[in-house]
Scaffold this motif. Structure first.
Motif, PDB file in Angstrom:
ATOM      1  N   UNK A  80       0.862  -1.182   0.000  1.00  0.00           N
ATOM      2  CA  UNK A  80       0.000   0.000   0.000  1.00  0.00           C
ATOM      3  C   UNK A  80       0.897   1.231   0.000  1.00  0.00           C
ATOM      4  N   UNK A  81       0.494   2.288  -0.671  1.00  0.00           N
ATOM      5  CA  UNK A  81       1.266   3.512  -0.522  1.00  0.00           C
ATOM      6  C   UNK A  81       1.273   4.403  -1.737  1.00  0.00           C
ATOM      7  N   UNK A  82       2.243   5.314  -1.752  1.00  0.00           N
ATOM      8  CA  UNK A  82       2.424   6.278  -2.829  1.00  0.00           C
ATOM      9  C   UNK A  82       3.756   6.980  -2.548  1.00  0.00           C
ATOM     10  N   UNK A  98      -1.966   9.021  -0.130  1.00  0.00           N
ATOM     11  CA  UNK A  98      -1.952   7.576  -0.277  1.00  0.00           C
ATOM     12  C   UNK A  98      -1.068   6.884   0.741  1.00  0.00           C
ATOM     13  N   UNK A  99       0.050   7.506   1.099  1.00  0.00           N
ATOM     14  CA  UNK A  99       0.920   6.926   2.113  1.00  0.00           C
ATOM     15  C   UNK A  99       0.242   6.958   3.477  1.00  0.00           C
ATOM     16  N   UNK A 120       3.407  -0.841   3.990  1.00  0.00           N
ATOM     17  CA  UNK A 120       3.119   0.533   3.574  1.00  0.00           C
ATOM     18  C   UNK A 120       4.400   1.140   3.019  1.00  0.00           C
ATOM     19  N   UNK A 121       4.298   1.649   1.795  1.00  0.00           N
ATOM     20  CA  UNK A 121       5.448   2.195   1.084  1.00  0.00           C
ATOM     21  C   UNK A 121       5.338   3.714   0.984  1.00  0.00           C
ATOM     22  N   UNK A 122       6.383   4.399   1.388  1.00  0.00           N
ATOM     23  CA  UNK A 122       6.510   5.826   1.114  1.00  0.00           C
ATOM     24  C   UNK A 122       7.646   5.989   0.127  1.00  0.00           C
ATOM     25  N   UNK A 189      -5.025   7.706  -4.378  1.00  0.00           N
ATOM     26  CA  UNK A 189      -4.389   8.941  -4.848  1.00  0.00           C
ATOM     27  C   UNK A 189      -5.478   9.942  -5.210  1.00  0.00           C
ATOM     28  N   UNK A 190      -5.191  11.210  -5.003  1.00  0.00           N
ATOM     29  CA  UNK A 190      -6.125  12.216  -5.501  1.00  0.00           C
ATOM     30  C   UNK A 190      -6.181  12.124  -7.025  1.00  0.00           C
ATOM     31  N   UNK A 191      -7.336  12.429  -7.595  1.00  0.00           N
ATOM     32  CA  UNK A 191      -7.499  12.299  -9.039  1.00  0.00           C
ATOM     33  C   UNK A 191      -6.597  13.232  -9.820  1.00  0.00           C
ATOM     34  N   UNK A 192      -6.390  14.438  -9.321  1.00  0.00           N
ATOM     35  CA  UNK A 192      -5.614  15.478 -10.009  1.00  0.00           C
ATOM     36  C   UNK A 192      -6.314  15.988 -11.265  1.00  0.00           C
ATOM     37  N   UNK A 193      -7.586  15.772 -11.381  1.00  0.00           N
ATOM     38  CA  UNK A 193      -8.356  16.217 -12.532  1.00  0.00           C
ATOM     39  C   UNK A 193      -9.800  16.454 -12.133  1.00  0.00           C
ATOM     40  N   UNK A 194     -10.662  16.839 -13.078  1.00  0.00           N
ATOM     41  CA  UNK A 194     -12.020  17.296 -12.758  1.00  0.00           C
ATOM     42  C   UNK A 194     -13.130  16.273 -12.959  1.00  0.00           C
ATOM     43  N   UNK A 195     -12.810  15.034 -13.344  1.00  0.00           N
ATOM     44  CA  UNK A 195     -13.849  14.091 -13.764  1.00  0.00           C
ATOM     45  C   UNK A 195     -14.774  13.716 -12.612  1.00  0.00           C
ATOM     46  N   UNK A 196     -14.218  13.342 -11.463  1.00  0.00           N
ATOM     47  CA  UNK A 196     -15.060  12.946 -10.333  1.00  0.00           C
ATOM     48  C   UNK A 196     -15.908  14.111  -9.838  1.00  0.00           C
TER      49      UNK A 196
END
Length: 414
Positions: A80-82, A98-99, A120-122, A189-196
């Motif tokens: 798990x992570x980011x 995500x982390x 958990x991975x950072x 992760x955050x989407x970083x875009x407007x779709x959701x």
């Protein structure tokens, strides 16, 4: 919906806020690969892992790795992570959320063991800001990061020397490679875009990470006087390049799922009363299906050649990067959909136009991503944000995903 862990949701948000303060630029969030404040990030997250009873190490690539063992000595591992690095003047949630949610998911277990271990991975580096190449941290887990050790940053420091300066041993890099049975990888992760946001949904399941090509195009004509050169005798490099920019936009608009961007343009000689003699510009083209992207690109470049020829201009094309599309694992995706449905949430599928560590990890194991709504579609910006209830929804889906995976016997070690 009812928030199952209101205090833990606030803990996640508070942790993101605290980590945002570990920066090389006061008043801004800037923490590139191996920047000194990364030690503070590791210390903060290590404290959380210690409270949970996890085992902790920083591997030779600078990745923070915190482990919660599963039932039995041969239990497979779910990662798990980011990432922990940022772009300059960043927001507080890209990667970090995500982390932090990885630790929160371990905390939801309340000390229980699963049929699989959780690690958990950072990741130390994803953005590629310092050395101009991304994913050193995740590539180290695959054992393929070695060639990057000789890269040099803007100050001339080799990556291997930066590892030493940080307190790591570059010669031990092979020890960062994953050992044992890997069950899979989940990245929130955050989407970083407007779709959701446009759909009015808090979370979404990623279908695939788009493949992409990046190229440089150079249109070469002839610079001459803007007042004395008749229109029909001009060799205007910018006029040809402008036609190309519009053609790229029109192609992407007419091809479902395709995005094409000309984000940089250098016009020479760059005077208002001189016809442009040379234009260099970039092209970034992406799609979730490689066959669509690869079918679109030759036609677009042929159009660029035509626009150049019509104006007595030559065209040179330099490929810079090509990345294949990465579909997310179908069984993991199905479990995320089921987890969201069980939590009473809508769960649309969407494509990630940005690259993520998940695309690297997918080369070794099943990988999946859960996106969290980005208010305003904003990321890589200090105003990047999340909604408290969306973080709660992501935590609920992640927790249910773990339980579903455990109920299936850890996908039978898939």
């Amino acid at each position: 919906m009812t928030i199952p862990h209101p205090d833990l949701t606030q803990t996640v948000l508070d942790a993101c806020h605290t980590l945002a303060g570990f920066t090389t630029t006061p008043g801004r969030i800037t923490r590139t690969f191996l920047a000194p404040p990364t030690h503070d990030v590791h210390a903060f997250l290590t404290g959380w892992a210690q409270r949970l009873g996890m085992t902790i190490r920083v591997d030779a690539a600078g990745n923070l790795r915190c482990r919660w063992e599963g039932n039995g000595p041969n239990a497979p591992t779910l990662y798990l992570g980011s990432h922990l690095d940022t772009v300059p003047n960043a927001g507080a949630y890209d990667g970090i959320l995500g982390v932090v949610l990885g630790f929160a998911l371990v905390e939801t277990l309340g000390g229980r063991r699963l049929p699989f271990a959780l690690e958990v991975l950072g990741f130390s580096e994803e953005e590629g800001v310092r050395y101009g190449a991304s994913f050193f941290g995740s590539l180290a887990l695959l054992g393929t990061a070695g060639p990057m050790l000789e890269l040099r940053d803007a100050g001339g420091q080799a990556l291997r020397d930066a590892l030493t300066e940080f307190g790591l041993d570059a010669e031990a890099l092979p020890s960062a490679e994953i050992a044992g049975n890997a069950l899979g990888y989940l990245e929130i992760h955050i989407e970083q875009g407007p779709v959701l946001e446009a759909a009015g949904q808090s979370i979404g399941v990623v279908e695939a990470i788009a493949g992409q090509n990046r190229l440089d195009l150079t249109f070469t004509g002839r610079a001459s006087h803007a007042g004395t050169t008749p229109m029909l005798l001009r060799r205007d490099a910018l006029a040809a390049a402008a036609r190309f920019v519009v053609a790229a936009e029109e192609l992407a608009r007419s091809t479902p799922g395709l995005v094409a961007t000309v984000g940089m343009m250098d016009v020479k000689p760059g005077a208002g009363n001189v016809i442009p003699g040379e234009v260099r510009c970039s092209l970034d083209i992406r799609h979730a299906r490689d066959e669509v992207r690869l079918a679109a690109l030759p036609g677009l470049l042929a159009s660029a050649e035509q626009f150049a020829t019509e104006r007595g201009v030559t065209l040179a094309v330099t490929p810079k990067m090509e990345v294949q599309a990465t579909p997310m694992h179908p069984q993991f995706r199905a479990l995320l959909h089921q987890a969201a449905a069980d939590a009473g949430l809508a769960h649309p599928e969407l494509v990630s136009g940005a690259g993520h560590d998940a695309m690297v990890m997918a080369a070794r194991m099943p990988a999946a991503m859960l996106f969290v709504r980005s208010p305003g579609g904003l990321s890589h910006h200090p105003d990047e944000a999340v909604l408290n209830e969306d973080v709660a929804d992501a935590l609920a889906v992640g927790e249910r995903f773990l339980h579903l995976l455990a109920a299936e016997g850890g996908m039978h070690g898939l």
